[in-house]
Design an enzyme around this catalytic site. Structure first.
Site, PDB file in Angstrom:
ATOM      1  N   HIS A   6       0.335  25.633 -20.093  1.00  0.00           N
ATOM      2  CA  HIS A   6       0.927  24.927 -21.237  1.00  0.00           C
ATOM      3  C   HIS A   6       1.500  25.986 -22.182  1.00  0.00           C
ATOM      4  O   HIS A   6       1.035  26.177 -23.304  1.00  0.00           O
ATOM      5  CB  HIS A   6      -0.118  24.032 -21.914  1.00  0.00           C
ATOM      6  N   ASN A  51       5.255  12.971 -19.861  1.00  0.00           N
ATOM      7  CA  ASN A  51       5.087  13.133 -21.305  1.00  0.00           C
ATOM      8  C   ASN A  51       6.233  12.392 -21.958  1.00  0.00           C
ATOM      9  O   ASN A  51       7.400  12.713 -21.726  1.00  0.00           O
ATOM     10  CB  ASN A  51       5.137  14.605 -21.708  1.00  0.00           C
ATOM     11  N   TYR A  70       7.730  10.568 -25.602  1.00  0.00           N
ATOM     12  CA  TYR A  70       7.608  10.348 -27.043  1.00  0.00           C
ATOM     13  C   TYR A  70       8.679   9.420 -27.612  1.00  0.00           C
ATOM     14  O   TYR A  70       8.408   8.642 -28.512  1.00  0.00           O
ATOM     15  CB  TYR A  70       7.657  11.689 -27.793  1.00  0.00           C
ATOM     16  N   TRP A  92       3.343  24.097 -32.563  1.00  0.00           N
ATOM     17  CA  TRP A  92       4.282  25.134 -32.131  1.00  0.00           C
ATOM     18  C   TRP A  92       5.127  25.649 -33.294  1.00  0.00           C
ATOM     19  O   TRP A  92       4.589  25.980 -34.338  1.00  0.00           O
ATOM     20  CB  TRP A  92       5.118  24.630 -30.947  1.00  0.00           C
ATOM     21  N   ASN A 121       3.099  22.261 -17.770  1.00  0.00           N
ATOM     22  CA  ASN A 121       3.474  21.291 -18.793  1.00  0.00           C
ATOM     23  C   ASN A 121       4.923  21.521 -19.221  1.00  0.00           C
ATOM     24  O   ASN A 121       5.270  22.596 -19.707  1.00  0.00           O
ATOM     25  CB  ASN A 121       2.584  21.433 -20.026  1.00  0.00           C
ATOM     26  N   GLU A 122       5.747  20.510 -18.993  1.00  0.00           N
ATOM     27  CA  GLU A 122       7.110  20.470 -19.527  1.00  0.00           C
ATOM     28  C   GLU A 122       7.937  21.721 -19.244  1.00  0.00           C
ATOM     29  O   GLU A 122       8.330  22.447 -20.178  1.00  0.00           O
ATOM     30  CB  GLU A 122       7.073  20.195 -21.031  1.00  0.00           C
ATOM     31  N   ARG A 139      -7.562  15.763 -20.945  1.00  0.00           N
ATOM     32  CA  ARG A 139      -6.606  16.734 -20.417  1.00  0.00           C
ATOM     33  C   ARG A 139      -6.560  17.931 -21.354  1.00  0.00           C
ATOM     34  O   ARG A 139      -6.247  17.781 -22.541  1.00  0.00           O
ATOM     35  CB  ARG A 139      -5.217  16.091 -20.301  1.00  0.00           C
ATOM     36  N   GLU A 195       1.054  12.522 -21.825  1.00  0.00           N
ATOM     37  CA  GLU A 195       1.144  12.652 -23.286  1.00  0.00           C
ATOM     38  C   GLU A 195       1.940  11.488 -23.850  1.00  0.00           C
ATOM     39  O   GLU A 195       2.987  11.130 -23.300  1.00  0.00           O
ATOM     40  CB  GLU A 195       1.872  13.945 -23.718  1.00  0.00           C
ATOM     41  N   GLN A 227      -2.806  25.533 -28.874  1.00  0.00           N
ATOM     42  CA  GLN A 227      -2.699  24.653 -30.034  1.00  0.00           C
ATOM     43  C   GLN A 227      -4.040  24.380 -30.708  1.00  0.00           C
ATOM     44  O   GLN A 227      -4.069  23.935 -31.858  1.00  0.00           O
ATOM     45  CB  GLN A 227      -2.038  23.327 -29.631  1.00  0.00           C
TER      46      GLN A 227
HETATM   47  C1  PNW Z   1       5.163  18.291 -26.258  1.00  0.00           C
HETATM   48  N1  PNW Z   1      11.186  17.508 -28.597  1.00  0.00           N
HETATM   49  O1  PNW Z   1       6.229  19.064 -26.662  1.00  0.00           O
HETATM   50  C2  PNW Z   1       4.078  19.283 -25.882  1.00  0.00           C
HETATM   51  O2  PNW Z   1       3.636  19.154 -24.565  1.00  0.00           O
HETATM   52  C3  PNW Z   1       2.935  19.346 -26.843  1.00  0.00           C
HETATM   53  O3  PNW Z   1       2.325  20.601 -26.746  1.00  0.00           O
HETATM   54  C4  PNW Z   1       3.420  19.006 -28.232  1.00  0.00           C
HETATM   55  O4  PNW Z   1       2.448  19.217 -29.208  1.00  0.00           O
HETATM   56  C5  PNW Z   1       3.851  17.563 -28.185  1.00  0.00           C
HETATM   57  O5  PNW Z   1       4.846  17.353 -27.205  1.00  0.00           O
HETATM   58  C6  PNW Z   1       4.369  17.008 -29.502  1.00  0.00           C
HETATM   59  O6  PNW Z   1       5.577  17.626 -29.854  1.00  0.00           O
HETATM   60  C7  PNW Z   1       7.430  18.598 -27.136  1.00  0.00           C
HETATM   61  O7  PNW Z   1      11.661  18.146 -29.573  1.00  0.00           O
HETATM   62  C8  PNW Z   1       7.998  19.275 -28.201  1.00  0.00           C
HETATM   63  O8  PNW Z   1      11.816  16.586 -28.049  1.00  0.00           O
HETATM   64  C9  PNW Z   1       9.231  18.911 -28.677  1.00  0.00           C
HETATM   65  C10 PNW Z   1       9.908  17.863 -28.084  1.00  0.00           C
HETATM   66  C11 PNW Z   1       9.356  17.179 -27.019  1.00  0.00           C
HETATM   67  C12 PNW Z   1       8.102  17.552 -26.544  1.00  0.00           C
END
Ligand code: PNW
Length: 482
Positions: free
Chosen positions: A124, A313, A315, A441, A170-171, A78, A383, A21
């Site tokens: 990642h 992580n 959000y 992405w 990662n994820e 990180r 994150e 990224q």
């Molecule tokens: C994470 N969703 O990805 C990644 O670890 C990062 O690289 C990315 O930039 C960041 O979150 C922000 O998106 C996600 O659609 C991408 O729910 C998409 C989702 C969740 C996490």
């Protein structure tokens, strides 16, 4: 009396990024191609025409970016290592690339010289393309875990004298589902996405999931057996997963749907990794033999792979509604509908600059507490962050005045304080995503998650307001603890 939103005295603040990224320099100093190079270039319509060829040009602007971290008062940073920079072809018998290793040594040494603790993520999402071509990459459970273990060992050997904090993957959920079910991420395999020409959504994500679980386990077992004693570091994994509330809180079927959704998101990986158990029961019930079993020898590796922390992580959150129809062969989320409003029409949280991301700090607290109680490991939030509403269309002057982000980060840090002080969770650190605006992405360079504004023409960096106030905010919250 500690305030309920205070943070522990030893709480650590950092910022996070990932190799593809931000680095750019994809053909420099011997780096091999990854599946993301291929995805961006062979199928540019799937990444809005964007690629990581230049990205933030971090590879050439390392000193400047280290300076940003210092200015922001980062205690930790990180980052991820690009596997194909270190081993261009990726495999266990393939040669190392000393120039790539030297780049990460400069980064690590630069952090330490500034008093910043490095947190190194091994994977990642940028699998060496050669491994995908050789044997299908993560689709080959046995081959991929052997190659990942060797790559991990190389990193421990070369960086482990100075790096004491490791994130294996990662994820893995996003790797499996976006890469092999919906096809939205590299390598873009899917049988339900019209843009994909290859893939099998009913089987491949579950195979890839097991390959990732075993690759993590092998990397941790290798660390425990051969490096932990001398290097004395810690290792864990970063799992994503939203918190889900029932769409209709009076309908027990929706309550079950919410839990099932979280099991499909998190338990899939956390049960074998942290509890050393089979996949969650609800996954077995829905997926049957499409979920590859753990053999006795897999279980023995998982047993040897005790890790130190849960990397979270986080959000956003959503509502889950049960479905009356049986799950289709290609369902990956526990046969539920996901909604941003509940039955009463209440929104799950305030809108951000991305459709899937709403600010839901109250549910973040519930999520933290739930995860701590279920898996019993100290949590590091590896994150958390957001783009501000409309930020993709803003000028630099508008973007740097990021009051929305400041509020999002503050609200989420306060949720951490409540989970610690009122619910007893052990939460030790926090990484804002991200140090700078970067390649989001398949969404390209539109969404801006950074605390630093990146001008993609001049590559100039400008600190946003959030970057400059975050450390003070955290210190104030720490001072409120007694
Ligand atoms: C994470 N969703 O990805 C990644 O670890 C990062 O690289 C990315 O930039 C960041 O979150 C922000 O998106 C996600 O659609 C991408 O729910 C998409 C989702 C969740 C996490």
């Amino acid at each position: 009396m500690a305030g309920t939103t205070s943070l522990p005295r030893d709480f650590e603040l950092g910022f996070a990024t990932a190799s593809y990224q931000i680095e750019g320099a994809v053909a420099e100093d011997g780096r091999g191609k990854s599946i993301w190079d291929t995805f961006c270039h062979l199928q540019p319509t799937r990444t809005k025409g964007a690629s990581g060829d230049v990205a933030c040009d971090h590879y050439h602007r390392l000193e400047e970016d280290l300076g940003l971290l210092k200015t922001y008062g980062a205690q930790t940073y990180r980052f991820s290592v690009s596997w194909s920079r270190v081993i261009p072809l990726g495999g266990r018998d393939d040669p190392l690339n000393e120039a790539g290793i030297a780049f990460y040594n400069r980064l690590i040494d630069g952090l330490i010289a500034r008093g910043i603790t490095p947190w190194l993520t091994l994977y990642h999402w940028d699998l060496p393309q050669e491994l995908h071509d050789r044997y299908g990459g993560w689709l080959d459970i046995e081959e991929s875990q052997k190659d990942f273990e060797r790559y991990a060992r190389v990193c421990y050997e070369r960086f482990g004298d100075r790096v004491k904090n490791w994130v294996s993957l990662n994820e893995p959920w996003i790797v499996s589902i976006f890469g092999y079910a919906t096809g939205g991420n590299a390598p873009g395999r899917s049988s339900i996405n019209p843009q994909s020409t290859e893939g099998n959504t009913s089987t491949e994500p579950w195979i890839v999931g097991k390959a990732l679980i075993m690759s993590h386990a092998r990397a941790v077992a290798a660390y425990n057996q051969d490096f932990r004693g001398s290097q004395k570091g810690r290792i864990g994994i970063s799992l994503n997963g939203d918190y889900y509330e029932p769409w209709d809180s009076s309908d027990p079927r929706d309550s079950e749907a919410a839990v099932r959704r979280m099991e499909f998101h998190i338990g899939w990986f956390a049960n074998p990794i942290f509890l050393k158990q089979d996949y969650p029961k609800c996954m077995r019930e829905q997926l049957g033999s499409r979920l590859p079993d753990f053999t006795a020898s897999d279980m023995a590796i998982l047993q040897k792979a005790e890790c130190d922390f849960y990397g979270m992580n986080y959000y956003t959150s959503q509502f889950a509604r049960h479905r009356d129809q049986p799950a289709s062969e290609t369902d990956c989320i526990g046969n539920i509908d996901e909604l941003q409003e509940n039955k009463k029409g209440a929104a799950v949280g305030e809108k951000s600059g991305l459709h899937w991301l709403r600010s839901c700090p109250v549910m973040f607290r519930k999520h933290l507490t739930r995860i701590y109680r279920l898996y019993g490991k100290p949590i590091y939030i590896t994150e958390n962050g957001c783009p501000c509403p409309g930020e993709d269309k803003m000028t630099r002057e508008e973007s740097v005045n990021d009051e929305y982000r400041i509020r999002y980060l503050k609200d989420h840090l306060e949720a951490v304080g409540k989970s610690v002080n009122e619910d007893g969770a052990v939460i030790k650190g926090y990484f804002a995503w991200s140090l700078m605006d970067n390649l989001e992405w398949s969404d390209g360079y539109g969404p801006r998650f950074g605390v630093t504004y990146t001008d993609y023409e001049s590559l100039e960096r400008t600190p946003k307001k959030s970057a400059l106030v975050l450390r003070k905010l955290v210190e104030t919250m720490k001072a409120a603890s007694s």
